[in-house]
Design a protein around this motif. Structure first.
Motif, PDB file in Angstrom:
ATOM      1  N   GLY A 415       0.782  -1.204  -0.230  1.00 18.94           N
ATOM      2  CA  GLY A 415       0.091  -0.192  -0.129  1.00 18.94           C
ATOM      3  C   GLY A 415       0.949   1.354  -0.048  1.00 18.94           C
ATOM      4  N   GLU A 416       0.292   2.269   0.683  1.00 24.20           N
ATOM      5  CA  GLU A 416       1.137   3.410   0.714  1.00 24.20           C
ATOM      6  C   GLU A 416       2.314   3.443   1.614  1.00 24.20           C
ATOM      7  N   LEU A 417       3.383   3.891   0.916  1.00 26.84           N
ATOM      8  CA  LEU A 417       4.791   3.823   2.097  1.00 26.84           C
ATOM      9  C   LEU A 417       4.706   5.066   3.119  1.00 26.84           C
ATOM     10  N   GLN A 418       5.052   4.406   4.355  1.00 26.07           N
ATOM     11  CA  GLN A 418       5.448   5.599   5.176  1.00 26.07           C
ATOM     12  C   GLN A 418       6.809   5.823   5.403  1.00 26.07           C
ATOM     13  N   PRO A 419       7.237   6.802   5.796  1.00 22.84           N
ATOM     14  CA  PRO A 419       8.604   7.092   5.950  1.00 22.84           C
ATOM     15  C   PRO A 419       9.584   5.903   6.317  1.00 22.84           C
ATOM     16  N   ILE A 420       9.208   5.117   7.370  1.00 23.59           N
ATOM     17  CA  ILE A 420      10.164   3.937   7.845  1.00 23.59           C
ATOM     18  C   ILE A 420      10.277   2.946   6.825  1.00 23.59           C
ATOM     19  N   ASP A 421       9.129   2.940   6.144  1.00 29.30           N
ATOM     20  CA  ASP A 421       9.235   1.921   4.821  1.00 29.30           C
ATOM     21  C   ASP A 421      10.281   2.331   3.908  1.00 29.30           C
ATOM     22  N   GLN A 422      10.303   3.523   3.631  1.00 34.04           N
ATOM     23  CA  GLN A 422      10.899   4.357   2.554  1.00 34.04           C
ATOM     24  C   GLN A 422      12.462   4.138   2.970  1.00 34.04           C
ATOM     25  N   GLU A 423      12.697   4.595   4.547  1.00 38.03           N
ATOM     26  CA  GLU A 423      14.282   4.298   4.662  1.00 38.03           C
ATOM     27  C   GLU A 423      14.736   2.885   4.914  1.00 38.03           C
ATOM     28  N   THR A 424      13.814   2.037   4.992  1.00 40.98           N
ATOM     29  CA  THR A 424      14.166   0.533   4.940  1.00 40.98           C
ATOM     30  C   THR A 424      14.522   0.351   3.446  1.00 40.98           C
ATOM     31  N   ILE A 425      13.729   0.494   2.758  1.00 43.77           N
ATOM     32  CA  ILE A 425      13.920   0.238   1.477  1.00 43.77           C
ATOM     33  C   ILE A 425      15.313   1.109   0.819  1.00 43.77           C
ATOM     34  N   ALA A 426      15.583   2.304   1.103  1.00 42.32           N
ATOM     35  CA  ALA A 426      16.619   3.007   0.860  1.00 42.32           C
ATOM     36  C   ALA A 426      18.092   2.220   1.414  1.00 42.32           C
ATOM     37  N   GLU A 427      17.727   1.869   2.650  1.00 43.27           N
ATOM     38  CA  GLU A 427      18.992   0.998   3.086  1.00 43.27           C
ATOM     39  C   GLU A 427      19.255  -0.161   2.497  1.00 43.27           C
ATOM     40  N   MET A 428      18.361  -0.731   1.878  1.00 42.16           N
ATOM     41  CA  MET A 428      18.621  -2.164   1.100  1.00 42.16           C
ATOM     42  C   MET A 428      19.491  -1.392  -0.021  1.00 42.16           C
ATOM     43  N   ALA A 429      19.119  -0.757  -0.843  1.00 42.11           N
ATOM     44  CA  ALA A 429      19.904  -0.363  -1.902  1.00 42.11           C
ATOM     45  C   ALA A 429      21.280   0.190  -1.731  1.00 42.11           C
ATOM     46  N   GLN A 430      21.397   0.730  -0.410  1.00 46.97           N
ATOM     47  CA  GLN A 430      22.921   1.070   0.068  1.00 46.97           C
ATOM     48  C   GLN A 430      23.821  -0.219   0.260  1.00 46.97           C
ATOM     49  N   HIS A 431      23.150  -1.021   0.637  1.00 43.96           N
ATOM     50  CA  HIS A 431      23.684  -2.455   0.880  1.00 43.96           C
ATOM     51  C   HIS A 431      24.293  -2.983   0.036  1.00 43.96           C
ATOM     52  N   LYS A 432      23.478  -2.818  -1.226  1.00 45.00           N
ATOM     53  CA  LYS A 432      23.788  -3.578  -2.577  1.00 45.00           C
ATOM     54  C   LYS A 432      25.064  -3.189  -2.852  1.00 45.00           C
ATOM     55  N   GLU A 433      25.165  -1.632  -3.012  1.00 40.47           N
ATOM     56  CA  GLU A 433      26.632  -1.197  -3.473  1.00 40.47           C
ATOM     57  C   GLU A 433      27.853  -1.244  -2.451  1.00 40.47           C
ATOM     58  N   ARG A 434      27.524  -1.494  -1.418  1.00 38.11           N
ATOM     59  CA  ARG A 434      28.565  -1.832  -0.376  1.00 38.11           C
ATOM     60  C   ARG A 434      29.162  -3.189  -0.573  1.00 38.11           C
ATOM     61  N   ILE A 435      28.291  -4.157  -0.536  1.00 33.40           N
ATOM     62  CA  ILE A 435      28.564  -5.532  -0.671  1.00 33.40           C
ATOM     63  C   ILE A 435      29.254  -5.666  -2.135  1.00 33.40           C
ATOM     64  N   GLU A 436      28.995  -4.898  -3.284  1.00 35.25           N
ATOM     65  CA  GLU A 436      29.575  -5.130  -4.376  1.00 35.25           C
ATOM     66  C   GLU A 436      30.920  -4.768  -4.268  1.00 35.25           C
ATOM     67  N   SER A 437      31.026  -3.756  -3.639  1.00 36.46           N
ATOM     68  CA  SER A 437      32.547  -2.752  -3.692  1.00 36.46           C
ATOM     69  C   SER A 437      33.378  -3.974  -2.748  1.00 36.46           C
TER      70      SER A 437
END
Length: 680
Positions: A415-437
């Motif tokens: 459904g509609e995303l709340q701030p905590i959802d968006q933060e969690t999702i953004a966090e995941m994207a960052q993990h991807k880059e860090r793990i690749e590096s």
RNA sequence: GCCGAGGUAGCUCAGCUGGUUAGAGCGCAGGAUUCAUAAUCCUGAGGUCGGCAGUUCAAGCCUGCCUCUCGGUACCA
């Protein structure tokens, strides 16, 4: 950075005179497998090469000792090793062996090309030859009296009693272990790779062009290069190996260190033939990236000698990187095959069935990337229980169980995303880059930790959003939360694939999905609403104290049994009573003890012999501290001719009993006797 | 001895080209919570960054000396 079209990943060829243990895994095969799996998951063209190293003198000796042929020895261990790698999920594209036909031909051709082009130098030297057996003797095939410690069982390369490295010429009264006869010196001709000529090139290539190599690898290379390189023999007088392909070279084979790394190429050829590939694309094309995974004992061969061989040959690419790891210790002690202090992979697989990923995880988390590291069973248990079970397993189980409870295992809609959802999702994207590096820079521990942090993120998200409370008041909100948890779980199936392939597969089974590519990592639409999940099941089990204690006890027991089962050395030849009485052995007391400077094993002792007080230098520092020796009763040979050791005159010799593990123990009288009492 | 790599919280380790109160995980203590394999989440205590000097406005990071561990090499009854 260059964009490579293909990756050639090699892992050190295990020597086929024993099974593989956790030290090999943590140092070489786990990191190599993680790397290879990661590259494949990203859709790269990868060939991951493994194989058994089956030539060399130690295998022929083992064969002789066991009364079998060298081929029997390597067949046995090749089979064990290959099977255990498969069972652990090491994803070799090919695992072959250096006794294969393909390898013999490849190595032989390689040598012949260098020979024909005059890339070797030939030298003649004198070596011991056993006339009866009709063959030259490898250093290990010669025994004799050690010139230093008078041990009569010293080998031609090393005295195992005093630890001295020797050359066969040093031995007094040398004997062939083949026939027992005294060997004769005979001229023999060998081929040498003139490393000194390649030195300028190697210096530039490593010291200037590859400053990014790991500090331990770079430093070790620098050390060798600064010291200056010498021509190195690439052939041996031996009948086990790849014959030297030159007329008149009967009875000579390629030195095992020359042929073994060529095994990477041979095995690639074998794989290419079976899979309709062009092996040259992986070895002779600048678009291919060659990476050697090795342990620190192999640095010089993979960074200096093999590149010099490849360069001499001319058609080959050179390694882009050689991520060499340090060593793994076990429960605080060095892993040792001869002392039987090891955790063997093939035994682990039987004793911990279905727990391949636990071992993979623990070894990856403890990988000796920058310095020697320690494996303990307690840590193994803690990582399983506190991380795999409690963090990763628990989050996925919570998600699965809640989804079953609220939605009959069907993925609810987002459904509609709340701030905590968006933060969690953004966090995941960052993990991807860090793990690749991390992965691309061979920092596997760091990558694994970041992957685990994704599971932590999930647990935190659940704790923060508390769907089990919200379900009573805001059902729509819970759908969104659970959707995110399920998407996160799908992401975990991707991110853990390189590290724990069996677990990744289980997660996919739980989610009813096929393998997703690495590029999907970080996305939140991996499962559509309405998709049906599998029945919840647990990914990991707790490991109880009993299992751990059993392993520790097993280690201790095998170590002890190794000592107990070591047969006593054969009796020496008879001596007369008169001979014996020539020895003047007395009881004495140590008055003072101190370490001899700049030595590892020598102590300077002041001993009261009853006759006098005298200085004796004794090689016991590895087993006794100077402090504990004062007042110690000892037996001392007082009429041994004095000898200067490290500038100190040693007057006599302390008698020591040596255990099978090499440890030393004083020999002293059972009851209290005066100093100077004769021992007879 | 020489060369290389290390010595950072109880344990395992991060700390990029020197720059505000040195970080993480585990363990420990306290709290919250109960969907979950008594798992989770939050908070906190814990470090004179092996030692001693030095360079610098400033050093865990640079220099010198010393010390311990591992590896290589040399020597060594």
């Amino acid at each position: 950075m260059k964009n490579f079209k293909r990756y050639t990943v090699t892992s050190a060829l295990p020597y086929a005179n024993g099974p593989v243990h956790i030290g090999h895994l943590a140092g070489v095969y786990i990191p190599a497998d993680i790397y290879a799996r990661y590259l494949r998951l990203r859709g790269n063209d990868v060939v991951f090469i493994g194989g058994s190293d089956e030539h060399g003198v130690p295998i022929t000796i083992k064969a002789r000792n066991e009364g079998v042929t060298p081929q029997d020895v390597v067949d046995k261990y090749h089979t064990i090793i290959k099977k255990s790698f498969e069972d652990l999920g090491i994803s070799f594209d090919v695992y072959s062996r250096t006794s294969s036909k393909t390898h013999h031909k490849t190595a032989s051709d390689f040598f012949r090309k260098l020979y024909d082009e005059g890339k070797f130098i030939e030298k003649t030297s004198e070596q011991y030859f056993d006339a009866e057996a009709g063959q030259f003797l490898a250093d290990r095939y010669i025994k004799g009296t050690c010139p230093h410690c008078a041990n009569e069982e010293a080998y031609g390369d090393q005295c195992e009693k005093c630890g001295t490295s020797l050359s066969p010429m040093d031995l007094i009264n040398p004997k062939s272990t083949l026939s027992g006869n005294q060997p004769v010196l005979k001229e023999t001709r060998h081929w040498y790779l003139p490393l000194d000529k390649h030195e300028p090139f190697l210096k530039k290539w490593i010291l200037e062009d590859h400053k990014e190599w790991k500090a331990n690898v770079y430093g070790q290379c620098k050390s060798w290069l600064d010291a200056g390189l010498q021509p190195r023999a690439v052939s041996r007088d031996l009948d086990w190996g790849v014959p030297v392909p030159v007329d008149g070279a009967e009875g000579k084979v390629l030195y095992v260190w020359f042929d073994a790394p060529i095994g990477y190429i041979s095995n690639t050829i074998e794989w290419a033939e079976q899979n309709g590939k062009d092996w040259k694309k992986y070895w002779q094309d600048e678009d291919a990236k060659l990476v050697h995974f090795i342990g620190k004992d192999n640095i010089v061969f993979h960074c200096i000698i093999f590149p010099a061989m490849l360069k001499s040959h001319g058609n080959y690419i050179l390694p882009e990187n050689v991520p060499g790891n340090e060593f793994l210790n076990l429960e605080g002690d060095k892993i040792s095959t001869s002392r039987n202090w090891a955790v063997w992979l093939h035994e682990y697989l039987v004793e911990f069935p279905g727990k391949q990923d636990v071992l993979r995880y623990v070894l990856a988390a403890n990988m000796p990337e920058t310095k020697d590291n320690d494996f303990t069973w307690k840590d193994f248990q803690a990582r399983n229980n506190n991380e795999l079970v409690a963090i990763l397993g628990n989050f996925i189980n919570r998600t699965a169980v809640l989804t079953q409870k609220y939605y009959d295992r069907k993925v609810p809609s987002l459904g509609e995303l709340q701030p905590i959802d968006q933060e969690t999702i953004a966090e995941m994207a960052q993990h991807k880059e860090r793990i690749e590096s991390s992965l691309e820079n061979y920092r596997f521990r760091e990558a694994l930790k970041e992957a685990m942090n994704l599971a932590r993120l999930g647990n935190k998200y659940l704790a923060d959003t508390e769907p089990w409370k919200l379900i009573k008041t805001d059902e729509a909100r819970v759908e969104t939360i659970m959707n995110i948890c399920i998407q996160l779980t799908a992401n975990l199936s991707i991110v853990f694939e390189p590290f724990m392939p069996f677990t990744a597969q289980k997660i996919r089974q739980l989610l009813h999905i096929e393998s997703l590519g690495w590029e999907k990592l970080g996305q939140m639409n991996l499962l559509a609403a309405g998709h049906l999940l599998d029945e919840p099941f647990l990914l990991f089990d707790k490991i109880e104290d009993e299992a751990i204690e059993a392993q520790v006890q097993k280690l201790e027991a095998t170590r002890q049994s190794k000592i107990d089962s070591t047969p006593a050395v054969e009796a020496k030849e008879l001596v007369s009573y008169d001979d014996f009485t020539k020895l003047d052995i007395r009881t004495g007391t140590i008055l003072e003890a101190e370490k001899v400077a700049k030595t590892k094993k020598l102590l300077k002792l002041l001993v009261d012999t009853g006759i006098d007080k005298r200085t004796v230098v004794s090689g016991i520092a590895e087993y006794y501290n100077p402090e504990e020796l004062k007042g110690k009763k000892v037996s001392i040979l007082v009429n041994l001719a004095p000898r200067s050791i490290k500038g100190i005159e040693s007057q006599g010799m302390i008698l020591m009993a040596e255990n099978a593990d090499g440890s030393l123990s004083f020999v002293s009288s059972e009851k209290e006797v005066n100093n100077g009492s004769e021992i007879k």
